[in-house]
Design an enzyme around this catalytic site. Structure first.
Site, PDB file in Angstrom:
ATOM      1  N   THR A 125       0.802  -1.219   0.000  1.00 27.39           N
ATOM      2  CA  THR A 125       0.000   0.000   0.000  1.00 27.39           C
ATOM      3  C   THR A 125       0.838   1.274   0.000  1.00 27.39           C
ATOM      4  O   THR A 125       1.854   1.370   0.680  1.00 27.39           O
ATOM      5  CB  THR A 125      -0.921   0.015   1.233  1.00 27.39           C
ATOM      6  N   GLY A 130      -3.951   3.002  -2.716  1.00 30.25           N
ATOM      7  CA  GLY A 130      -4.530   2.078  -1.752  1.00 30.25           C
ATOM      8  C   GLY A 130      -5.413   1.080  -2.462  1.00 30.25           C
ATOM      9  O   GLY A 130      -4.988  -0.014  -2.837  1.00 30.25           O
ATOM     10  N   PHE A 155       0.844   2.691   5.918  1.00 30.20           N
ATOM     11  CA  PHE A 155      -0.111   1.839   6.640  1.00 30.20           C
ATOM     12  C   PHE A 155       0.327   0.370   6.645  1.00 30.20           C
ATOM     13  O   PHE A 155      -0.488  -0.540   6.473  1.00 30.20           O
ATOM     14  CB  PHE A 155      -1.519   1.963   6.037  1.00 30.20           C
ATOM     15  N   ARG A 269     -27.210  -7.718  34.151  1.00 25.00           N
ATOM     16  CA  ARG A 269     -27.686  -6.343  34.297  1.00 25.00           C
ATOM     17  C   ARG A 269     -29.212  -6.316  34.449  1.00 25.00           C
ATOM     18  O   ARG A 269     -29.928  -6.898  33.637  1.00 25.00           O
ATOM     19  CB  ARG A 269     -27.265  -5.529  33.071  1.00 25.00           C
ATOM     20  N   GLU A 365      -6.700  -4.671   3.325  1.00 26.55           N
ATOM     21  CA  GLU A 365      -6.822  -5.814   2.404  1.00 26.55           C
ATOM     22  C   GLU A 365      -8.075  -5.705   1.550  1.00 26.55           C
ATOM     23  O   GLU A 365      -8.780  -6.687   1.302  1.00 26.55           O
ATOM     24  CB  GLU A 365      -6.767  -7.130   3.181  1.00 26.55           C
ATOM     25  N   THR A 367     -11.009  -2.411   0.869  1.00 28.45           N
ATOM     26  CA  THR A 367     -12.130  -1.840   1.598  1.00 28.45           C
ATOM     27  C   THR A 367     -13.414  -2.590   1.250  1.00 28.45           C
ATOM     28  O   THR A 367     -13.497  -3.292   0.233  1.00 28.45           O
ATOM     29  CB  THR A 367     -12.331  -0.357   1.237  1.00 28.45           C
TER      30      THR A 367
END
Length: 391
Positions: A125, A130, A155, A269, A365, A367
């Site tokens: 990348t 990208g 990245f 809860r 890997e 989008t």
């Protein structure tokens, strides 16, 4: 394909035990240090976690795709930093070498990757390349008896701690298509290679990511992956096809964890005198989450088996990556909703951390949008050829 069901089940349960007994109790420590401490790395090395996907002849366990997926479900049940620490060696950081490396290259690096002695990463990348990977501008031009590499990558997971970089660069500056791209194995100590400062990220504390820069790096021809120019993009796609299945499994483990935690919390809860698990709208979120997890797990395992059988799973790998990562995001959102204010406060639960951590799954890997385009294109092509999506 599972080669020895009894042995694999034992290995899988050993990972599950380690995750519950060691990894989960250390999640806060990893987040505070922003790294997986060396004592835990040593433990994972000793247990063979770095060796899962490396072929047996090079010191690995040689897990099939289906076996790797089943192990990934277990390891990713804890903080994503743990799977990221071993994930490149058992996945994207070694796969290009496994599928297309020369015998000499495999023998030089794979045993060290399997042992966890070195860390590998996948440097494809770039900031302006990208989703359009073929637009990369990093070059490696042949000059005399070596290549000269220039450019930057962005990245890159594990770059700050990596010893071996699988770098994709353009070797033919006159060819801006995928045919001009080649892959290289570049050692960290190569003159001219520098690693940028570790990013400060939204989530995934303990998983180091940064840029990598190349300035007149001299690369010898024996570092050309596979010994052939112009096939680097094909190598990357081969690696990504498998890794997308692997990542899908690594996205399903956190979803299982969040579903478990949210369901348990709902039974503890109380509101209006009753556990909130009695409320139908809470039950609806739990039901939708369980269906999502089961659908992802089934799709991933089916695709892994097909890959082991030699079937072209390019379409199915995109489906896995798209569905599993989006599914994980949906479950993270529902888990925060079930926990209410406690799900938004880091002091009260791990849900807040997972909510931030899993957001990245939908970006790297490929989008989600790129995978939608891949899936749609391949679906329409199948209908043009056969008239149906039926197999």
């Amino acid at each position: 394909m599972i080669r020895d069901a009894k042995k694999l089940e034992q290995q899988r349960m050993e990972v599950r035990d380690w995750v519950e007994r060691v990894a989960i109790p250390n999640e806060d420590r990893v987040a505070e240090l922003n790294e997986v401490p060396q004592d835990l790395v040593d433990d994972m090395q000793a247990r063979g976690y770095f060796a899962w996907a490396v072929p047996e002849e090079y010191g690995g366990l040689g897990l099939t795709t289906e076996e790797l997926v089943l192990m990934a479900f277990e390891l990713s049940y804890c903080s994503v930093a743990f799977r990221a620490r071993v994930g490149s060696n058992t996945g994207i950081g070694s796969e290009s070498l496994i599928v297309d490396g020369t015998e000499e290259q495999k023998r030089k690096y794979l045993p060290k990757l399997a042992a966890g002695e070195i860390v590998g990463c996948f440097a494809l990348t770039e900031k302006e390349a990208g989703s359009q990977a073929t637009a990369l501008t990093t070059t490696a031009i042949k000059k005399g008896n070596h290549y000269v590499m220039n450019g930057s990558k962005a990245f890159i997971t594990n770059a700050p701690i990596s010893d071996l970089f699988t770098v994709f660069a353009r070797t033919d500056p006159n060819d801006d298509s995928h045919r001009g791209i080649s892959a290289f194995l570049v050692d960290r100590d190569t003159p001219g290679l520098t690693v940028g400062e570790q990013y400060t990220m939204m989530g995934q504390s303990g998983s180091p990511v940064s840029e990598v820069h190349f300035e007149n790096c001299e690369i010898s021809p024996d570092r050309l992956l596979g010994g052939e120019e112009g096939v680097g993009f094909k190598t990357a796609m081969k690696a990504l096809n498998k890794q997308r299945i692997h990542l899908s499994a690594l996205s399903t483990g956190p979803a299982m964890r969040m579903l478990d935690d949210a369901a348990k919390y709902s039974m503890e809860r109380k509101q209006f005198g009753n556990p909130i698990s009695d409320f139908q709208l809470i039950q609806a979120m739990i039901a939708d989450s369980h269906v999502d997890v089961t659908a992802a797990r089934t799709l991933i395992l089916d695709t892994a088996r097909k890959r082991d059988e030699g079937v072209d799973i390019t379409l199915e790998a995109s489906m896995c990556k798209y569905f599993a990562t989006e599914m994980c995001g949906r479950i993270a959102d529902r888990a925060v909703q079930i926990f209410g204010g406690s799900g938004y406060v880091a002091d009260y639960s791990s849900i807040e951390r997972f909510y931030r951590d899993v957001r990245l799954f939908r970006l790297y890997e490929g989008t989600s949008q790129i995978h939608q385009l891949n899936i749609a294109g391949k679906t329409l092509n199948r209908i043009r050829k056969t008239g149906s999506v039926r197999i």
